[in-house]
Design a protein around this motif. Structure first.
Motif, PDB file in Angstrom:
ATOM      1  N   TYR A 357      48.390 -45.544  47.088  1.00 57.56           N
ATOM      2  CA  TYR A 357      49.622 -44.865  46.693  1.00 57.56           C
ATOM      3  C   TYR A 357      49.905 -43.615  47.535  1.00 57.56           C
ATOM      4  CZ  TYR A 357      53.289 -43.026  43.641  1.00 57.56           C
ATOM      5  OH  TYR A 357      54.482 -42.551  43.147  1.00 57.56           O
ATOM      6  N   GLY A 358      48.877 -42.821  47.811  1.00 57.60           N
ATOM      7  CA  GLY A 358      49.088 -41.554  48.516  1.00 57.60           C
ATOM      8  C   GLY A 358      49.650 -41.709  49.911  1.00 57.60           C
ATOM      9  N   LEU A 359      49.464 -42.864  50.518  1.00 59.49           N
ATOM     10  CA  LEU A 359      50.012 -43.121  51.855  1.00 59.49           C
ATOM     11  C   LEU A 359      51.249 -44.008  51.802  1.00 59.49           C
ATOM     12  CD1 LEU A 359      46.772 -43.602  53.984  1.00 59.49           C
ATOM     13  CD2 LEU A 359      48.623 -42.018  54.503  1.00 59.49           C
ATOM     14  N   TYR A 360      51.165 -45.087  51.046  1.00 63.27           N
ATOM     15  CA  TYR A 360      52.252 -46.068  51.073  1.00 63.27           C
ATOM     16  C   TYR A 360      53.532 -45.555  50.419  1.00 63.27           C
ATOM     17  CZ  TYR A 360      50.445 -50.115  53.460  1.00 63.27           C
ATOM     18  OH  TYR A 360      50.025 -50.966  54.449  1.00 63.27           O
ATOM     19  N   ARG A 361      53.387 -44.770  49.369  1.00 65.87           N
ATOM     20  CA  ARG A 361      54.602 -44.260  48.701  1.00 65.87           C
ATOM     21  C   ARG A 361      55.426 -43.395  49.648  1.00 65.87           C
ATOM     22  NH1 ARG A 361      58.783 -43.493  47.160  1.00 65.87           N
ATOM     23  NH2 ARG A 361      59.566 -42.935  45.091  1.00 65.87           N
ATOM     24  N   TYR A 363      55.164 -43.399  53.212  1.00 62.00           N
ATOM     25  CA  TYR A 363      55.446 -43.888  54.563  1.00 62.00           C
ATOM     26  C   TYR A 363      55.887 -45.348  54.678  1.00 62.00           C
ATOM     27  CZ  TYR A 363      53.206 -39.620  56.282  1.00 62.00           C
ATOM     28  OH  TYR A 363      52.900 -38.318  56.563  1.00 62.00           O
ATOM     29  N   SER A 364      55.365 -46.239  53.837  1.00 63.78           N
ATOM     30  CA  SER A 364      55.477 -47.662  54.132  1.00 63.78           C
ATOM     31  C   SER A 364      56.913 -48.154  54.248  1.00 63.78           C
ATOM     32  CB  SER A 364      54.735 -48.486  53.073  1.00 63.78           C
ATOM     33  OG  SER A 364      54.871 -49.868  53.347  1.00 63.78           O
ATOM     34  N   THR A 365      57.712 -47.966  53.213  1.00 63.81           N
ATOM     35  CA  THR A 365      59.072 -48.519  53.232  1.00 63.81           C
ATOM     36  C   THR A 365      59.920 -47.884  54.319  1.00 63.81           C
ATOM     37  OG1 THR A 365      58.963 -49.126  50.887  1.00 63.81           O
ATOM     38  CG2 THR A 365      61.156 -48.821  51.836  1.00 63.81           C
ATOM     39  N   LYS A 366      59.713 -46.590  54.575  1.00 62.79           N
ATOM     40  CA  LYS A 366      60.460 -45.945  55.659  1.00 62.79           C
ATOM     41  C   LYS A 366      60.027 -46.485  57.020  1.00 62.79           C
ATOM     42  CE  LYS A 366      61.766 -41.733  53.231  1.00 62.79           C
ATOM     43  NZ  LYS A 366      61.740 -40.252  53.216  1.00 62.79           N
ATOM     44  N   SER A 415      42.434 -39.493  56.444  1.00 62.74           N
ATOM     45  CA  SER A 415      42.302 -38.974  57.799  1.00 62.74           C
ATOM     46  C   SER A 415      43.571 -39.269  58.582  1.00 62.74           C
ATOM     47  CB  SER A 415      41.108 -39.630  58.502  1.00 62.74           C
ATOM     48  OG  SER A 415      41.386 -40.996  58.742  1.00 62.74           O
ATOM     49  N   GLU A 416      43.750 -38.543  59.664  1.00 64.95           N
ATOM     50  CA  GLU A 416      44.906 -38.791  60.527  1.00 64.95           C
ATOM     51  C   GLU A 416      44.807 -40.178  61.156  1.00 64.95           C
ATOM     52  OE1 GLU A 416      47.524 -36.511  63.957  1.00 64.95           O
ATOM     53  OE2 GLU A 416      45.389 -36.045  63.744  1.00 64.95           O
ATOM     54  N   GLY A 417      43.582 -40.621  61.452  1.00 66.06           N
ATOM     55  CA  GLY A 417      43.399 -41.947  62.021  1.00 66.06           C
ATOM     56  C   GLY A 417      43.864 -43.037  61.079  1.00 66.06           C
ATOM     57  N   VAL A 418      43.549 -42.902  59.792  1.00 66.65           N
ATOM     58  CA  VAL A 418      43.990 -43.893  58.809  1.00 66.65           C
ATOM     59  C   VAL A 418      45.510 -43.870  58.689  1.00 66.65           C
ATOM     60  CG1 VAL A 418      43.992 -44.481  56.353  1.00 66.65           C
ATOM     61  CG2 VAL A 418      41.841 -43.943  57.510  1.00 66.65           C
ATOM     62  N   LYS A 419      46.090 -42.683  58.663  1.00 64.18           N
ATOM     63  CA  LYS A 419      47.552 -42.582  58.555  1.00 64.18           C
ATOM     64  C   LYS A 419      48.238 -43.247  59.747  1.00 64.18           C
ATOM     65  CE  LYS A 419      51.188 -39.316  59.502  1.00 64.18           C
ATOM     66  NZ  LYS A 419      51.503 -37.943  59.924  1.00 64.18           N
ATOM     67  N   ASN A 420      47.826 -42.877  60.967  1.00 62.62           N
ATOM     68  CA  ASN A 420      48.470 -43.443  62.151  1.00 62.62           C
ATOM     69  C   ASN A 420      48.180 -44.931  62.291  1.00 62.62           C
ATOM     70  OD1 ASN A 420      49.674 -41.033  62.980  1.00 62.62           O
ATOM     71  ND2 ASN A 420      47.853 -40.389  64.105  1.00 62.62           N
ATOM     72  N   GLY A 421      46.955 -45.329  61.915  1.00 58.86           N
ATOM     73  CA  GLY A 421      46.635 -46.750  61.947  1.00 58.86           C
ATOM     74  C   GLY A 421      47.506 -47.536  60.994  1.00 58.86           C
ATOM     75  N   MET A 422      47.758 -46.993  59.809  1.00 58.94           N
ATOM     76  CA  MET A 422      48.616 -47.652  58.831  1.00 58.94           C
ATOM     77  C   MET A 422      50.045 -47.775  59.352  1.00 58.94           C
ATOM     78  SD  MET A 422      50.029 -46.137  55.259  1.00 58.94           S
ATOM     79  CE  MET A 422      51.043 -45.045  56.249  1.00 58.94           C
ATOM     80  N   ILE A 423      50.588 -46.685  59.890  1.00 51.07           N
ATOM     81  CA  ILE A 423      51.956 -46.733  60.418  1.00 51.07           C
ATOM     82  C   ILE A 423      52.045 -47.739  61.564  1.00 51.07           C
ATOM     83  CG2 ILE A 423      53.729 -45.401  61.646  1.00 51.07           C
ATOM     84  CD1 ILE A 423      52.731 -42.952  60.008  1.00 51.07           C
TER      85      ILE A 423
END
Length: 792
Positions: A357-361, A363-366, A415-423
């Motif tokens: 939730y903390g990442l997908y809410r 970033y994901s849809t945008k 982590s920033e790596g997880v965030k950028n990897g997800m995007i």
């Protein structure tokens, strides 16, 4: 697909092996710039020499009506499908092929493409098991219950590992369709433990599963003009070759499950609460994601485990596949997006468990919205009504829906790596809607046409997301480590998916990098972008092959790129261009008034040194008369000279007078005195030709740039030189200063006037004399007619 897996130089264009043929292998030229010629398939009425579909282009079609039942307790999926197969080909078909991809999870039904294995240094207790020989059935794979025609009559069929052949009761002719039915079931594998693209993930903390239902039903193989049936086995790596069609799919699941799937849901009114339906309608016109199923509702559903059931109905038009996801753990948010190029209204949506939730809410849809808008700019306008991202701790793509990763730590941090990897993975997998879901290449054979083209467009999209986005694939410098590998660890991009050793670099990164080099360094953005859009438009909702891409990029741009395809796609040579030596020359204005007088001997008669058989037979043939014999006016001095009737001393030397060079005056010398010449010698150590890009730094601190196209190597593929004249002194030269060409050794790319390899010399400067240029005129020598004192 964002998979870390990997393929050899076997080229199947028209069923034949093609090689990177060199016309002049023993020479330093005539190879790398030779046209691809017979390496590419012969153009025909189906695929033209321009790279466009031909006037007789065709493709078959399959429409599906599927019902599915998800048994959560048994983790079993039961299905029944009706397939309507349309034969648009000019061929009569007496059998058809279908894919049973789920058999790859079976120990006894799989394709069995084993890998070499060695003794491990360590392994856990679960891995340490006694080898069972023969291998026992693990209970996975497709169980076929019934295969019939539309009237219920049994059909004869044969299963070959992951492929199924159905023998038709009568020949299926051009323009005809065949309707048949298949009932089946399979045990859903634990995707986390067993691997693969589809299956379930169990969350032990709350006792729930998250299902990704993919490659889940028997699907038609492609029958094409270039290959016939594409029935290569599914090994888990080479992805899919599929036909377009319309789908109606009904999924019966536990009542508290939330479903996302390919296409549009047709019964939200029956499966959503009134509050959820109102939120969905609000999301259609919202500029920010709206939670349709909230976090609180998802947490509550996790605890209840309803025994009631609901059926969700989805429909999709002109898609090549259908996938879906189900879980009671899902939060679901959405927002409306308009595609400017076609004014298409799209629902961008995301499904994710509370763990993400903390990442997908945020970033994901945008990211979904940004992706379909940006890809629409570079390819074709997004045509579908839905685009969805599902957090499922993996990365895989299907029409209108994809599965990605991106979970936070338990405390909500990341982590920033997880965030950028997800995007990055969301952009990549959503981008697959274009390659290959719409521009429908054969992934089973050519992974790069799917992954490479998509990774390139992903890079363009990441760059427009954040100028500082740490893209791992696309920039030229990021492929260098791969290009440095020994040749026995490399294979051409033009290799079958199953045979690649370094799959990620070969199928994703190297083709993406090559396209970026074309765009930024070789063709320029305007030409490249127009050609790339042309390819996308030509082959949208069709089945392109590599030659169609290569030919279209050249046809639409006016650029001859065969040298690039030959080197980057068919070869394994790296780029390693080095500055070998710089010769510095200064002007010398001391021009002596010496004479350029030259001594010549006159030419001997210009007769062939050997009397060939044609001349002899022509003389003997009395029916042939020669024009110079019939018309005496054609017999001049040289007619007689050639026959020995005119005598000229050919051993005598004649002196040809010329005017002496003239020195520049002081004013002219002053004007040119600061000009220095620099001859830069380059060597091609790597083998792959590229443009020569130089940055000059002068002693006064100023800089200049120069770029020579790759064609500078066309007459000598190993060594070239380039000379420059500057009116100030050069301090240093940097080759490929922006690392645009993937040069694997930058240590030999620099020269400075205080340490680089150089020579010095002087060049004489004199006053130019105006001379008339006469084509075919005097050659500056005494001719025999002059020596003989004759004029005729």
């Amino acid at each position: 697909m964002k998979f870390k897996v990997s393929a050899l130089s076997v080229l199947f264009f028209t069923g034949a092996f093609a090689q990177n043929i060199q016309n002049n292998p023993g020479s330093n030229h005539g190879n790398r710039f030779e046209q691809l010629g017979t390496i590419l398939p012969t153009p025909n009425v189906y695929r033209t020499a321009s790279g466009a579909p031909g006037q007789a282009y065709w493709q078959n079609r399959a429409d599906y009506d599927i019902t599915a039942y998800l048994d959560e307790d048994k983790r079993n999926l039961k299905g029944s499908e009706t397939i309507t197969y349309h034969n648009n080909s000019p061929d009569d078909l007496d059998y058809i092929w279908l894919q049973l991809d789920e058999n790859q999870q079976s120990t006894v039904k799989k394709a069995d493409y084993p890998f070499s294995s060695t003794l491990p240094k360590s392994l856990n207790d679960q891995q340490l098991k006694v080898s069972e020989l023969p291998v026992k059935d693990n209970g996975y794979g497709v169980n076929l219950e019934k295969v019939t025609d539309a009237s219920g009559n049994p059909l004869k069929y044969t299963v070959n590992k992951t492929m199924m052949r159905i023998d038709l009761p009568k020949v299926l002719k051009k323009g005809e369709k065949f309707i048949f039915k298949i009932d089946w079931n399979y045990n859903i594998p634990n995707r986390i433990k067993m691997g693969g693209r589809g299956g379930y993930e169990n969350f032990a903390e709350d006792g729930n599963d998250l299902y990704t239902i993919t490659q889940w039903f028997p699907r038609m193989c492609v029958y094409s003009d270039f290959q016939g049936w594409q029935n290569h086995q599914f090994t888990g790596r080479g992805e899919f070759a599929l036909v377009f069609g319309n789908y109606k799919v009904s999924m019966n699941v536990p009542a508290d499950h939330v479903i996302g799937g390919t296409g549009e849901c047709k019964n939200y009114e029956q499966v959503l609460t009134s509050e959820q339906l109102a939120r969905y309608k609000k999301a259609q016109t919202s500029n920010e994601p709206v939670e349709i199923v909230t976090l609180e509702e998802a947490k509550k559903a996790e605890k209840n485990h309803s025994k009631q059931r609901k059926t969700w109905v989805f429909e999709a038009k002109d898609v090549r596949d259908f996938a879906w996801t189900a879980s009671r753990k899902f939060v679901w948010d959405a927002m409306g997006v308009t595609i400017p190029e076609n004014n298409n209204k799209v629902m961008a949506m995301s499904f994710y468990p509370k763990e993400a939730y903390g990442l997908y809410r945020k970033y994901s849809t945008k990211a979904v919205a940004h992706t379909i808008k940006t890809y629409s700019e570079f390819t074709i306008p997004y045509p579908y009504p839905v685009a969805q991202s599902v957090e499922a701790s993996n990365g895989m793509e299907y029409p209108m829906i994809c599965f990605n990763f991106g979970r936070t730590e338990k405390d909500g941090t990341y982590s920033e790596g997880v965030k950028n990897g997800m995007i990055g993975v969301i952009i990549h997998e959503v981008g697959h809607n274009f390659f290959p879901m719409i521009i429908n290449s054969d992934e089973r054979q050519w992974s790069w046409m799917d992954e490479g083209l998509n990774t390139f467009t992903e890079y363009l999209t990441e760059e427009k997301w954040d100028n500082k986005f740490p893209s791992k694939r696309g920039p030229a410098w990021t492929i260098v480590d791969y290009m440095k590998l020994p040749k026995d660890q490399l294979e051409p991009i033009m290799s079958n998916s199953e045979n690649i050793i370094q799959f990620g670099p070969n199928a994703y990164a190297k083709p993406a990098t090559g396209l970026n080099i074309l765009r930024e360094t070789i063709m320029g953005r305007e030409l490249f972008d127009k050609a790339f859009k042309t390819y996308s438009k030509r082959w949208a909702f069709k089945h392109p092959e590599p030659a169609d891409f290569f030919r279209t990029m050249e046809d639409a741009s006016g650029e001859d790129l065969d040298w690039f395809w030959r080197g980057w796609f068919y070869g394994t040579d790296p780029v390693d261009i080095a500055i070998d030596k710089v010769t510095v020359a200064n002007p010398d204005f001391e021009v002596a008034n010496f004479s350029n007088d030259t001594k010549y001997k006159v030419e001997k008669p210009l007769q062939n040194e050997f009397e060939d058989i044609s001349k002899i037979r022509n003389r003997e043939d009395k029916t042939i008369s020669f024009e110079v014999e019939k018309d005496k006016d054609l017999q001049d001095f040289y007619y007689r000279y050639d026959r020995g009737q005119e005598k000229v001393d050919t051993n005598k030397e004649y002196t040809l007078k010329s005017e002496p060079n003239v020195a520049l005056d002081k004013k002219e010398q002053e004007k040119l005195k600061n000009i220095n010449a620099y001859q830069i010698d380059f060597v091609n150590k790597g083998g792959l030709v590229m443009p020569i890009i130089l940055e000059f730094t002068f002693e006064d601190g100023s800089k200049l740039r120069d770029k020579s196209s790759a064609q500078i190597w066309r007459h000598n593929e190993k060594k070239v030189s380039k000379t420059f004249y500057f009116d100030k002194k050069l301090k240093s030269v940097q080759l490929d200063p922006m690392r645009e060409t993937a040069d694997i050794d930058t240590s030999n790319n620099f020269w400075s006037n205080d340490g680089g390899s150089s020579e010095t010399s002087r060049f004489q400067v004199f006053k130019e004399k105006q001379k008339a240029a006469v084509r075919g005129g005097a050659n500056g020598k005494v001719n025999p007619m002059q020596a003989a004192g004759k004029k005729n």
